[in-house]
Design an enzyme around this catalytic site. Structure first.
Site, PDB file in Angstrom:
ATOM      1  CB  SER A  54       4.799 -14.262  46.347  1.00 19.97           C
ATOM      2  OG  SER A  54       5.493 -14.828  47.428  1.00 19.97           O
ATOM      3  CE  LYS A  73       8.922 -14.294  46.171  1.00 23.74           C
ATOM      4  NZ  LYS A  73       8.317 -15.561  46.594  1.00 23.74           N
ATOM      5  CB  SER A  93       6.509 -18.094  44.420  1.00 20.62           C
ATOM      6  OG  SER A  93       6.289 -16.826  44.982  1.00 20.62           O
TER       7      SER A  93
END
Length: 312
Positions: A86, A89, A147
């Site tokens: 993640s 992101k 997240s």
């Protein structure tokens, strides 16, 4: 005649004394010259001995640098491509925040496709509720703190172009790759908007650090990733409202003095990742650890690199 002999003797004595002085001077000079070449290595050794020893980390790869100068403070397999989870992101947010005429207060309706995606992928979630209207700013908090892959999907759908959702998502990922190319991230590629990749979603500790350094120039990004927790009021499908509470997965916030961000990541292939940044006495150290062995170890790794970065 005697006087002449004494003069000669005095002359001889003077000559001997002078010769001795010259000899002594020459010997001293030679000794000094012999010692001179040794002085430089000795000084270099002293400087080397004084430099802080680079820490050992459990992560397979790591990189840290002075954010002001760009000078590397630590490097371990810094250019080896790895799954990044993640931490992807960061680029999702970067692409959104780089949109022309961006209005952070624009509302986006949460589609069922976003929640279905979370269920299908057993992905991390911002717990967005179908039909709610959330602002782009709120989606960024949902993206970066808990997240939320549902928030990532909503942003990709909103800011991609095309007549279908699939086309818009593909377009958004294309923007992510274009942004990576423009930043000179030669060892980075995205095939997803959230880090749940399809075999071609990778980066390196050095590239992710460069990406984070770029993203942190944006005031909104800094504000979001530096937030430990937030409570956001969103509009419901029926025109009422509800509060969404999100807590940052980056536990450096509140546990390491001066922490200002940035983003966690994890996954079966990525293991445990963390892009981090902290500022002390006007100096900002920023870096990345990839493929650490646990949440606790990625945090410990980051703290070691920050400590080292502030010393060098």
């Amino acid at each position: 005649m005697k006087t002449g002999i004494k003069g000669v003797r005095r002359l001889s004595a003077t000559a001997v004394t002078a010769a001795g002085a010259v000899l002594l001077t020459g010997t001293f000079a030679a000794s000094a010259q012999a010692a001179a070449p040794q002085a430089a290595p000795a000084k270099a050794a002293a400087v080397k001995a004084a430099a802080p020893k680079a820490p050992a980390i459990t992560a397979a790869g790591g990189f840290a640098m002075n954010n002001g100068t760009g000078k590397a403070a630590f490097s371990k397999a810094a250019d080896t491509r790895r799954s990044m989870g993640s931490t992807t992101k960061i680029m999702t947010a970067q692409v959104v925040l780089s949109q022309k005429k961006l209005n952070l207060d624009t509302k986006v309706t949460v589609d069922k496709a976003y929640s279905d995606y979370i269920v299908a992928k057993t992905a991390s979630s911002a717990r967005l509720i179908v039909g709610d209207k959330v602002t782009v700013r709120q989606l960024l908090y949902g993206l970066m703190l808990p997240s939320g892959c549902d928030a990532a999907y909503a942003l990709a759908d909103k800011f991609g172009s095309g007549s279908t959702r699939a086309a818009r998502v593909k377009s958004f990922i294309g923007q992510m790759n274009t942004a990576a190319k423009n930043l000179g991230l030669k060892n980075t590629h995205f095939d997803s908007f959230d880090g749940i990749g399809n075999g071609a979603n990778y980066s390196t500790p050095r590239d992710l650090t460069k990406l984070a350094s770029s993203a942190m120039k944006n005031a909104t990004f800094r504000s979001v990733v530096g937030t430990k927790s937030t409570k956001q009021k969103v509009t419901t499908k029926n025109g009422g409202y509800r509060y969404m509470s999100w807590t940052n997965t980056n536990n450096l916030l509140g546990s390491y003095a001066g922490t200002i961000g940035v983003k966690t990541g994890s996954g079966p292939e990525a293991k445990y990742c963390l892009v981090f940044a902290a500022t002390r006495k006007g100096k900002t150290v920023i870096g990345t650890v990839l493929a650490s062995s646990s949440v606790a170890n990625r945090t410990a790794d980051a703290k070691k690199l920050l400590d080292h970065g502030f010393k060098v």
